[in-house]
Enzyme design. Structure first.
Site: not given
Length: 187
Positions: A96, A120
């Site tokens: 990401e 996360c």
């Protein structure tokens, strides 16, 4: 009427139909995320991400790996060790983060991120700060971990829609010989 004109006319009348088994946008973008993940050198987790704008244009892709300029032969790839500094976790950049950093547009505000794993808490913060409006993920295998609980809390507070990808097919095969109509394998 010659053969060429008949062929064109039959196409117009609808006797030749478009392919029905083409990839739809969500499958295409998740496949790009998975293809990007194949660049990862991580022996246990290969994760990819693909950021898409409102016009269905890819504006960023990334995969998990060590930071640019850091020799990944000198850093640990282990998931566990007596000393956390001997694991990959303090060093690796998630897909990401890399997709946001690799963006090819001014920003990614209002975009959708397709990612293999639910982000996360650290990636959730980046997603929020970047202005991404939606996260489409395939797996949520770490759902009950504190990091994922914090991530869901942050993403929900920021109004970012998260939805699990439901694939219409279980695999997408890339056959480099498919373009070769004469049947001879590419050398």
């Amino acid at each position: 009427m010659d053969e060429m004109q008949q062929s064109k006319q039959s196409d117009v009348k609808g006797t030749t139909k478009k392919r029905e088994d083409y990839l739809e946008w969500p499958e295409y973008f998740m496949a790009v995320a998975f293809l990007s993940a194949q660049r990862s050198k991580d022996p246990s987790s290969q994760v990819g991400a693909c950021i898409v704008n409102q016009e269905n244009k890819i504006v960023g892709i990334g995969y998990n790996g060590m930071p640019n300029g850091c020799d990944d032969n000198l850093l640990p790839w282990s998931r566990s060790a007596d000393d956390r500094l001997d694991t990959k976790y303090p060093y690796v950049c998630h897909a990401e983060l890399n997709a946001i950093m690799n963006k090819n547009s001014a920003d990614v505000k209002g975009c959708i991120m397709y990612v293999a794993l639910f982000p996360c808490n650290e990636c959730a913060k980046l997603i929020i700060q970047a202005g991404i409006k939606e996260v489409v993920y395939l797996s949520d295998k770490y759902h009950n971990s504190p990091e994922m609980t914090a991530s869901r809390r942050l993403l929900d507070m920021a109004g970012i829609q998260c939805r699990q990808f439901n694939p219409k097919r279980t695999e997408i095969v890339i056959d480099f010989n498919s373009i070769n109509h004469c049947g001879k394998p590419i050398k």
